[in-house]
Design a protein around this motif. Sequence first.
Motif, PDB file in Angstrom:
ATOM      1  N   ASN A  91       0.809  -1.216   0.000  1.00 13.65           N
ATOM      2  CA  ASN A  91       0.000   0.000   0.000  1.00 13.65           C
ATOM      3  C   ASN A  91       0.850   1.279   0.000  1.00 13.65           C
ATOM      4  O   ASN A  91       0.313   2.371   0.108  1.00 13.65           O
ATOM      5  N   ASP A  92       2.155   1.151  -0.086  1.00 13.01           N
ATOM      6  CA  ASP A  92       3.100   2.286  -0.088  1.00 13.01           C
ATOM      7  C   ASP A  92       2.996   3.151   1.159  1.00 13.01           C
ATOM      8  O   ASP A  92       3.372   4.312   1.144  1.00 13.01           O
ATOM      9  N   ARG A  93       2.506   2.596   2.247  1.00 16.89           N
ATOM     10  CA  ARG A  93       2.413   3.347   3.500  1.00 16.89           C
ATOM     11  C   ARG A  93       3.653   3.076   4.348  1.00 16.89           C
ATOM     12  O   ARG A  93       4.155   1.962   4.399  1.00 16.89           O
ATOM     13  N   PRO A  94       4.140   4.093   5.046  1.00 24.44           N
ATOM     14  CA  PRO A  94       5.324   3.903   5.895  1.00 24.44           C
ATOM     15  C   PRO A  94       5.021   2.982   7.077  1.00 24.44           C
ATOM     16  O   PRO A  94       3.987   3.119   7.724  1.00 24.44           O
ATOM     17  N   LEU A  95       5.927   2.050   7.311  1.00 30.68           N
ATOM     18  CA  LEU A  95       5.811   1.166   8.466  1.00 30.68           C
ATOM     19  C   LEU A  95       6.586   1.745   9.641  1.00 30.68           C
ATOM     20  O   LEU A  95       6.139   1.705  10.773  1.00 30.68           O
ATOM     21  N   ASP A  96       7.775   2.312   9.360  1.00 28.30           N
ATOM     22  CA  ASP A  96       8.585   2.891  10.431  1.00 28.30           C
ATOM     23  C   ASP A  96       9.606   3.845   9.833  1.00 28.30           C
ATOM     24  O   ASP A  96       9.986   3.725   8.672  1.00 28.30           O
ATOM     25  N   GLU A  97      10.033   4.787  10.649  1.00 30.34           N
ATOM     26  CA  GLU A  97      11.113   5.702  10.318  1.00 30.34           C
ATOM     27  C   GLU A  97      12.401   4.984  10.710  1.00 30.34           C
ATOM     28  O   GLU A  97      12.541   4.542  11.854  1.00 30.34           O
ATOM     29  N   VAL A  98      13.335   4.821   9.764  1.00 27.82           N
ATOM     30  CA  VAL A  98      14.496   3.959   9.991  1.00 27.82           C
ATOM     31  C   VAL A  98      15.789   4.598   9.499  1.00 27.82           C
ATOM     32  O   VAL A  98      15.769   5.578   8.759  1.00 27.82           O
ATOM     33  N   MET A  99      16.886   3.979   9.908  1.00 23.58           N
ATOM     34  CA  MET A  99      18.203   4.231   9.335  1.00 23.58           C
ATOM     35  C   MET A  99      18.610   2.913   8.681  1.00 23.58           C
ATOM     36  O   MET A  99      18.392   1.845   9.264  1.00 23.58           O
ATOM     37  N   ALA A 100      19.157   2.971   7.484  1.00 25.10           N
ATOM     38  CA  ALA A 100      19.554   1.746   6.787  1.00 25.10           C
ATOM     39  C   ALA A 100      20.989   1.884   6.299  1.00 25.10           C
ATOM     40  O   ALA A 100      21.423   2.974   5.921  1.00 25.10           O
ATOM     41  N   VAL A 101      21.691   0.758   6.321  1.00 29.67           N
ATOM     42  CA  VAL A 101      23.058   0.744   5.820  1.00 29.67           C
ATOM     43  C   VAL A 101      23.248  -0.514   4.974  1.00 29.67           C
ATOM     44  O   VAL A 101      22.797  -1.590   5.333  1.00 29.67           O
ATOM     45  N   PHE A 102      23.883  -0.329   3.823  1.00 34.07           N
ATOM     46  CA  PHE A 102      24.248  -1.425   2.930  1.00 34.07           C
ATOM     47  C   PHE A 102      25.753  -1.601   3.022  1.00 34.07           C
ATOM     48  O   PHE A 102      26.500  -0.616   2.972  1.00 34.07           O
ATOM     49  N   MET A 103      26.205  -2.846   3.188  1.00 32.76           N
ATOM     50  CA  MET A 103      27.638  -3.147   3.223  1.00 32.76           C
ATOM     51  C   MET A 103      27.945  -4.131   2.094  1.00 32.76           C
ATOM     52  O   MET A 103      27.495  -5.274   2.127  1.00 32.76           O
ATOM     53  N   GLN A 104      28.660  -3.657   1.103  1.00 34.75           N
ATOM     54  CA  GLN A 104      28.930  -4.457  -0.088  1.00 34.75           C
ATOM     55  C   GLN A 104      29.980  -5.522   0.194  1.00 34.75           C
ATOM     56  O   GLN A 104      30.973  -5.277   0.885  1.00 34.75           O
ATOM     57  N   ALA A 105      29.744  -6.715  -0.351  1.00 31.88           N
ATOM     58  CA  ALA A 105      30.698  -7.820  -0.226  1.00 31.88           C
ATOM     59  C   ALA A 105      32.012  -7.419  -0.889  1.00 31.88           C
ATOM     60  O   ALA A 105      32.008  -6.693  -1.868  1.00 31.88           O
TER      61      ALA A 105
END
Length: 181
Positions: free
Chosen positions: A113-127
């Motif tokens: 539904n494109d509704r926000p579930l939570d306000e977050v911080m995200a980090v991607f760590m590449q192999a």
Amino acid sequence: GQKQKKSLISLPTRIVVNLIDPGSLFSGPLRGIKKTEITAEALKTMTAVQHSHDRDCATIAAIATPPGPGGIGIIRISGPEAKPILIRLFRPHRERPITSHQLTYGWLLNPANDRPLDEVMAVFMQAPHSYTCEDVVEIQCHSSYLVLQEVLALVLTAGAILAVPGEFTKRALLNGRIDLT
């Protein structure tokens, strides 16, 4: 010869599983950990992948923080689909590409539904520059059990499978990040 009995096993339409601690799935409600519903079809798929030889190549996910009081809870994702799952579920505050080892502020959205579930911080760590030597994503969200379970359910729906206890460390060992000496 002997006749073999045919046993028909039918799964209910919806079943309740414990997403926080898969090892205690049959420990009963006394543990006090909330449970969530998953469709029988999703469970069949998760079970098939968990018992296949492709498990070591699959993208896994789990709640990485211990249960109990705290402000931040972390969902860890490891494997080839970690970054694509993040891209499908995460909307950064500022539009910019997701780059390795940069913490990004934004919202985790439910794609249904494109509704926000939570306000977050995200980090991607590449192999190979991560604990498992695979692509890894960590989603740092609010730490209530409900939020953590909902975020994990979204990640599993987006293509990851539930990690078993010790699986991130097993991958780190198999990929040469750690050794037994």
